[in-house]
Enzyme design. Structure first.
Site, short mmCIF file in Angstrom:
data_model
loop_
_atom_site.label_atom_id
_atom_site.label_comp_id
_atom_site.label_asym_id
_atom_site.label_seq_id
_atom_site.Cartn_x
_atom_site.Cartn_y
_atom_site.Cartn_z
N HIS A 93 0.74 -1.72 -0.27
CA HIS A 93 0.28 0.06 0.02
C HIS A 93 1.01 0.90 -0.17
CE1 HIS A 93 -2.74 3.12 1.44
NE2 HIS A 93 -3.88 2.28 0.90
N GLU A 134 -3.41 2.09 -7.57
CA GLU A 134 -3.98 2.98 -6.37
C GLU A 134 -3.04 4.33 -6.53
OE1 GLU A 134 -3.75 2.34 -2.63
OE2 GLU A 134 -1.63 2.08 -2.82
#
Length: 247
Positions: free
Chosen positions: A92, A164
């Site tokens: 992430h 992302e």
């Protein structure tokens, strides 16, 4: 089939709120073709697994690249499996940017998870500076290549790629449908060239970056967007609308 990941960040997740979120999901009418995976803070993984309907997956927000051992504060793949946690979110942007995790370290964690029987939501994406310098494809390709060095062609079957864009996380900004599709198509092309034709067809590529009930349906129409990695919107009842974006 596509994946929706509900990522309750540590600042938002406590037992009461997580219990409420899970009960809401359990009671909701969810798209039967959607694979829903929720990812609470590590302290609440076992609580979430106990509460969630068996059809809902549970993911750790991180995992270490080593087996059980003297690694204070880390969580091993074996420990996830022991508590019936079968997914992990790895790479992430917050861990890449804030904790300075390298592409190579993240790739080793992906391999450890897959080899240990845990499926992976593998996050990749560029910063605003990289986007403005027209380096988006270069950056995501570099991140993907690091994982390709660690995984066999067959192991990609246990990986979901989450694109992302860092500049669109928690900012209220979102890539246009055209921007998202362009990068997803490039990832799909990379899978075919670097891994295999089978991986190009079967590996799911999901989008994360201020996904909401307002933009999810248009994004879901894009041919290479297979689902979403959801942040803040996953804490609201409208998360169900995102799960059902293709109905």
């Amino acid at each position: 089939m596509y994946v929706i990941s509900n990522r309750a960040a540590p600042r938002n997740g406590v037992a009461d709120s997580i219990t409420s979120i899970v009960k809401n999901l359990n009671a909701a009418q969810l798209d039967s073709s959607a694979e829903v995976v929720i990812s609470p803070p590590a302290l609440y993984l076992t609580l979430t697994r106990q509460l969630a309907d068996p059809k809902i997956g549970v993911a750790a927000q991180n995992v270490f690249d080593k087996p059980n051992g003297a690694f204070t504060g880390e969580i091993s793949v074996e420990q996830l499996r022991d508590t019936k946690i079968d997914w992990a979110v790895i790479g992430h942007s917050e861990r890449r940017v804030i904790l300075k995790e390298t592409d190579e370290f993240i790739a080793r964690k992906v391999r450890a998870a897959v080899e240990g029987g845990v499926s992976v939501i593998f996050c990749i994406g560029e910063t605003l500076e990289e986007r403005e310098a027209n380096k988006t494809i270069e950056v995501v390709t570099r991140q993907l290549n690091a994982a390709a060095k660690e995984l066999s062609k067959e192991q990609w079957a246990k990986v979901v790629i989450a694109y992302e864009p860092v500049w669109a996380i928690g900012t209220g900004k979102v890539a246009t449908t055209e921007q998202a599709q362009e990068v997803h198509a490039a990832i799909r092309k990379w899978l075919g060239e670097a891994i295999s034709a089978d991986a190009q067809d079967s590996v799911r590529v999901i989008y994360g970056g201020s996904v909401s009930e307002k933009n999810c349906r248009e994004l879901a129409k894009q041919p290479d967007v297979d689902g979403f990695l959801v942040g803040g919107a996953s804490l609201k009842p409208a998360f169900v609308d995102i799960v059902n974006a293709r109905i």
